[in-house]
Design a protein around this motif. Sequence first.
Motif, PDB file in Angstrom:
ATOM      1  N   UNK A  29       0.828  -1.197   0.000  1.00 13.78           N
ATOM      2  CA  UNK A  29       0.000   0.000   0.000  1.00 13.78           C
ATOM      3  C   UNK A  29       0.869   1.255   0.000  1.00 13.78           C
ATOM      4  N   UNK A  30       0.302   2.337  -0.520  1.00  8.80           N
ATOM      5  CA  UNK A  30       0.911   3.667  -0.437  1.00  8.80           C
ATOM      6  C   UNK A  30      -0.164   4.622   0.064  1.00  8.80           C
ATOM      7  N   UNK A  43      -8.019   3.722  -3.986  1.00 10.66           N
ATOM      8  CA  UNK A  43      -7.887   3.872  -5.443  1.00 10.66           C
ATOM      9  C   UNK A  43      -7.263   2.613  -6.039  1.00 10.66           C
ATOM     10  N   UNK A  44      -7.906   2.060  -7.075  1.00  6.79           N
ATOM     11  CA  UNK A  44      -7.470   0.795  -7.679  1.00  6.79           C
ATOM     12  C   UNK A  44      -6.827   1.029  -9.047  1.00  6.79           C
ATOM     13  N   UNK A  45      -5.768   0.278  -9.333  1.00  2.00           N
ATOM     14  CA  UNK A  45      -4.952   0.491 -10.537  1.00  2.00           C
ATOM     15  C   UNK A  45      -5.386  -0.371 -11.735  1.00  2.00           C
ATOM     16  N   UNK A  61       0.013  -0.734 -12.116  1.00  2.00           N
ATOM     17  CA  UNK A  61       0.492  -0.699 -10.731  1.00  2.00           C
ATOM     18  C   UNK A  61      -0.069   0.542 -10.047  1.00  2.00           C
ATOM     19  N   UNK A  62       0.162   0.621  -8.750  1.00  4.10           N
ATOM     20  CA  UNK A  62      -0.327   1.776  -7.991  1.00  4.10           C
ATOM     21  C   UNK A  62       0.447   3.049  -8.307  1.00  4.10           C
ATOM     22  N   UNK A  63       1.552   2.937  -9.073  1.00  2.00           N
ATOM     23  CA  UNK A  63       2.302   4.128  -9.480  1.00  2.00           C
ATOM     24  C   UNK A  63       1.878   4.642 -10.851  1.00  2.00           C
ATOM     25  N   UNK A  64       0.868   4.033 -11.458  1.00  3.84           N
ATOM     26  CA  UNK A  64       0.329   4.499 -12.732  1.00  3.84           C
ATOM     27  C   UNK A  64      -0.001   5.990 -12.633  1.00  3.84           C
ATOM     28  N   UNK A 123      -5.537   9.448   0.764  1.00 12.24           N
ATOM     29  CA  UNK A 123      -5.585   8.610  -0.438  1.00 12.24           C
ATOM     30  C   UNK A 123      -4.776   7.338  -0.217  1.00 12.24           C
ATOM     31  N   UNK A 124      -5.418   6.209  -0.418  1.00 15.24           N
ATOM     32  CA  UNK A 124      -4.758   4.912  -0.262  1.00 15.24           C
ATOM     33  C   UNK A 124      -4.732   4.213  -1.616  1.00 15.24           C
ATOM     34  N   UNK A 125      -3.507   4.031  -2.150  1.00 22.00           N
ATOM     35  CA  UNK A 125      -3.314   3.225  -3.352  1.00 22.00           C
ATOM     36  C   UNK A 125      -2.755   1.872  -2.913  1.00 22.00           C
TER      37      UNK A 125
END
Length: 208
Positions: A19-20, A34-36, A44-47, A64-66
């Motif tokens: 998680x980030x 937020x889903x990638x 990925x969550x860094x998109x 915000x949770x990615x």
Amino acid sequence: MNAQTEYLVHPGPAGLLELAVDRPEGPAQGVAVIAHPHPLHGGTMTNKVVQTLARAFVQSGWTAVRFNFRGVGRSEGVYDEGRGELDDLLAVVAAQAAQGPLCLAGFSFGAFVTSHAAARLHAAGRDIRRLVLVGTAASRFQVATVPGELHLQTLVLHGEADDTVPLASVLDWARPQSLPVLVVPGGGHFFHGQLPLLKDLVLRHLRA
């Protein structure tokens, strides 16, 4: 996303999930999960779109949770065609936003998974303040119907020139629900060159 981003791992249905977490400067209104995009196509969550969504939520006062779906980055497990990924998203909500105001957002495959999470959580009585679906993968997956009670809280954004998920497929999904779709003229699937506009449109929705 920035120097203050907090990186975590948390137990999930198929092993650890990465998680980030990004927090607003003042007290948070609640949590946005937020889903990638598709795990098998580089999602990925860094998109960039996912990070843009996170920035919009943080700027509007939300935490915000990615997270990375199973099998992506440091998240354990293997791709499960959306079924296990829904479980992943629900596990993140349970861990990071067990109560209080909640927003859900997703991009592409992530929007498909998020639609099912929203339907599941709404049916369970969860207070969903905003739902943001971007580049919803309606041509490739069975996207869930948005509960009627959530229509006013829902923003569906799509690029006019999306060649990954044709706009027509999203309109076919939205039409029976009378669910509005906000179309970005000339926008592609990844909104290249239009991320500031994407962010502004999401900010406008969050502050409405």
